[in-house]
Motif scaffolding. Structure first.
Motif, PDB file in Angstrom:
ATOM      1  N   SER A  47       0.844  -1.196   0.000  1.00 41.95           N
ATOM      2  CA  SER A  47       0.000   0.000   0.000  1.00 41.95           C
ATOM      3  C   SER A  47       0.879   1.245   0.000  1.00 41.95           C
ATOM      4  CB  SER A  47      -0.911   0.006   1.226  1.00 41.95           C
ATOM      5  OG  SER A  47      -0.157   0.251   2.400  1.00 41.95           O
ATOM      6  N   HIS A  48       0.274   2.364  -0.355  1.00 43.45           N
ATOM      7  CA  HIS A  48       1.003   3.641  -0.367  1.00 43.45           C
ATOM      8  C   HIS A  48       1.509   3.972   1.034  1.00 43.45           C
ATOM      9  CE1 HIS A  48       2.143   7.565  -1.852  1.00 43.45           C
ATOM     10  NE2 HIS A  48       1.496   8.128  -0.846  1.00 43.45           N
ATOM     11  N   GLU A  49       0.663   3.743   2.050  1.00 45.90           N
ATOM     12  CA  GLU A  49       1.048   3.999   3.438  1.00 45.90           C
ATOM     13  C   GLU A  49       2.255   3.153   3.842  1.00 45.90           C
ATOM     14  OE1 GLU A  49      -2.105   3.247   6.241  1.00 45.90           O
ATOM     15  OE2 GLU A  49      -2.382   5.390   6.524  1.00 45.90           O
ATOM     16  N   ASN A  50       2.203   1.859   3.529  1.00 43.46           N
ATOM     17  CA  ASN A  50       3.317   0.970   3.871  1.00 43.46           C
ATOM     18  C   ASN A  50       4.578   1.334   3.107  1.00 43.46           C
ATOM     19  OD1 ASN A  50       1.782  -0.385   5.694  1.00 43.46           O
ATOM     20  ND2 ASN A  50       1.561  -2.243   4.495  1.00 43.46           N
ATOM     21  N   LEU A  51       4.432   1.768   1.875  1.00 44.35           N
ATOM     22  CA  LEU A  51       5.583   2.214   1.085  1.00 44.35           C
ATOM     23  C   LEU A  51       6.296   3.355   1.803  1.00 44.35           C
ATOM     24  CD1 LEU A  51       7.012   2.041  -1.820  1.00 44.35           C
ATOM     25  CD2 LEU A  51       5.592   4.024  -2.334  1.00 44.35           C
ATOM     26  N   LEU A  56      10.685   5.316   5.457  1.00 46.72           N
ATOM     27  CA  LEU A  56      11.181   5.995   6.657  1.00 46.72           C
ATOM     28  C   LEU A  56      12.094   5.070   7.455  1.00 46.72           C
ATOM     29  CD1 LEU A  56       7.960   7.800   7.952  1.00 46.72           C
ATOM     30  CD2 LEU A  56      10.052   8.900   7.109  1.00 46.72           C
ATOM     31  N   ILE A  57      11.674   3.827   7.582  1.00 44.44           N
ATOM     32  CA  ILE A  57      12.463   2.844   8.332  1.00 44.44           C
ATOM     33  C   ILE A  57      13.766   2.549   7.599  1.00 44.44           C
ATOM     34  CG2 ILE A  57      12.515   0.458   9.157  1.00 44.44           C
ATOM     35  CD1 ILE A  57       9.429   0.767   9.591  1.00 44.44           C
ATOM     36  N   ARG A  58      13.701   2.373   6.270  1.00 42.76           N
ATOM     37  CA  ARG A  58      14.922   2.085   5.513  1.00 42.76           C
ATOM     38  C   ARG A  58      15.923   3.233   5.625  1.00 42.76           C
ATOM     39  NH1 ARG A  58      15.233   0.227  -0.677  1.00 42.76           N
ATOM     40  NH2 ARG A  58      13.439   1.584  -0.865  1.00 42.76           N
ATOM     41  N   VAL A  72      17.098  -6.919   4.381  1.00 42.14           N
ATOM     42  CA  VAL A  72      16.042  -7.876   4.724  1.00 42.14           C
ATOM     43  C   VAL A  72      14.681  -7.176   4.640  1.00 42.14           C
ATOM     44  CG1 VAL A  72      15.073  -9.289   6.570  1.00 42.14           C
ATOM     45  CG2 VAL A  72      17.524  -9.369   6.113  1.00 42.14           C
ATOM     46  N   LEU A  73      14.581  -5.959   5.149  1.00 41.66           N
ATOM     47  CA  LEU A  73      13.332  -5.197   5.060  1.00 41.66           C
ATOM     48  C   LEU A  73      12.903  -5.050   3.606  1.00 41.66           C
ATOM     49  CD1 LEU A  73      11.093  -3.269   6.226  1.00 41.66           C
ATOM     50  CD2 LEU A  73      12.736  -1.419   5.819  1.00 41.66           C
ATOM     51  N   THR A  74      13.833  -4.672   2.764  1.00 40.30           N
ATOM     52  CA  THR A  74      13.519  -4.470   1.347  1.00 40.30           C
ATOM     53  C   THR A  74      13.048  -5.762   0.706  1.00 40.30           C
ATOM     54  OG1 THR A  74      15.159  -2.698   1.231  1.00 40.30           O
ATOM     55  CG2 THR A  74      14.455  -3.658  -0.855  1.00 40.30           C
ATOM     56  N   ALA A  75      13.763  -6.846   0.971  1.00 39.49           N
ATOM     57  CA  ALA A  75      13.399  -8.134   0.369  1.00 39.49           C
ATOM     58  C   ALA A  75      12.064  -8.643   0.890  1.00 39.49           C
ATOM     59  CB  ALA A  75      14.495  -9.156   0.653  1.00 39.49           C
ATOM     60  N   GLU A  76      11.852  -8.544   2.174  1.00 38.03           N
ATOM     61  CA  GLU A  76      10.644  -9.110   2.772  1.00 38.03           C
ATOM     62  C   GLU A  76       9.402  -8.271   2.470  1.00 38.03           C
ATOM     63  OE1 GLU A  76       9.246 -11.169   6.927  1.00 38.03           O
ATOM     64  OE2 GLU A  76      10.841  -9.685   7.001  1.00 38.03           O
ATOM     65  N   SER A  77       9.547  -6.957   2.412  1.00 34.47           N
ATOM     66  CA  SER A  77       8.388  -6.081   2.257  1.00 34.47           C
ATOM     67  C   SER A  77       7.978  -5.876   0.804  1.00 34.47           C
ATOM     68  CB  SER A  77       8.676  -4.719   2.890  1.00 34.47           C
ATOM     69  OG  SER A  77       9.677  -4.040   2.148  1.00 34.47           O
ATOM     70  N   GLY A  78       8.909  -6.141  -0.116  1.00 30.97           N
ATOM     71  CA  GLY A  78       8.617  -5.856  -1.514  1.00 30.97           C
ATOM     72  C   GLY A  78       8.865  -4.393  -1.863  1.00 30.97           C
ATOM     73  N   GLN A  79       9.537  -3.689  -0.968  1.00 33.57           N
ATOM     74  CA  GLN A  79       9.896  -2.286  -1.199  1.00 33.57           C
ATOM     75  C   GLN A  79      10.797  -2.211  -2.427  1.00 33.57           C
ATOM     76  OE1 GLN A  79       8.572  -0.158   0.864  1.00 33.57           O
ATOM     77  NE2 GLN A  79       9.678   1.742   0.658  1.00 33.57           N
TER      78      GLN A  79
END
Length: 146
Positions: A47-51, A56-58, A72-79
Motif C-alpha cells: 500500500s502507499h502507506e506501507n511504502l 522511513l524505516i529504511r 532484509v526489510l527491502t526483500a521481505e516487504s517488496g519495497q
C-alpha cells in the motif's frame, strides 16, 4: 604453538576490533532468511502507506549503517530496491525541512517534533490509516465517537 581455542579467540577478537563480526553475523542471518523465504506464498500488495513507512524505516536503518537489516526489510516487504526520493517522501508526509534536518533521517525529525512539542496540554489523536485489505479490522484505532 597456539591451540584451536586460542586461535578462535584471536580471530574473534580481531573481527570484533575491526567491527566486522556484527556485520558478518547480520549477513549470515540475511542469507539464512533469504534461503528460508517461501517465494511461493505471494505477499500482499504494498500500500502507499506501507511504502512510505518502509521508506522511513529504511532511511533510518541505512543512516545508522544497519545495511543488512535494511536489505532484509527491502526483500521481505517488496519495497523497491531504489530508495524513494527524500523530497518526495517529505512532500507526501507534508513535512518542511530546514538545512540541519536534511542531514538526518526524516524519522528523527518526526520524533523530535512530537517529543519536543510545545503543546503542554494535549496529545495528538491518531486515526487508523488505510490498512491493506488483508489486515484485520481490529488493528484500527477507534475514533473519538467510539
Amino acid at each position: 604453538m597456539a591451540t584451536i581455542t586460542e586461535l578462535k579467540c584471536a580471530v574473534r577478537e580481531t573481527l570484533e576490533s575491526r567491527g566486522v563480526l556484527g556485520q558478518l553475523k547480520a549477513r549470515i542471518r540475511a542469507e539464512v532468511f533469504s534461503a528460508l523465504d517461501d517465494q511461493r506464498e505471494p505477499r500482499p500488495p504494498l500500500s502507499h502507506e506501507n511504502l512510505l513507512i518502509n521508506e522511513l524505516i529504511r532511511e533510518y536503518l541505512e543512516f545508522n549503517k544497519y545495511r543488512y537489516t535494511a536489505s532484509v526489510l527491502t526483500a521481505e516487504s517488496g519495497q523497491p530496491e531504489i530508495p524513494l526520493d527524500r523530497q518526495f517522501l517529505a512532500n507526501e508526509l507534508k513535512v518542511t525541512e530546514d538545512t540541519s534536518s536534511k542531514s538526518v533521517p526524516l524519522l528523527y525529525g518526526l520524533m523530535s517534533h512530537f517529543v519536543n512539542s510545545n503543546d503542554k496540554g494535549g496529545k495528538v489523536f491518531l486515526r487508523g490509516g488505510s490498512l491493506p485489505a488483508a489486515a484485520p479490522a481490529s488493528n484500527t484505532v477507534p475514533g473519538p465517537d467510539a
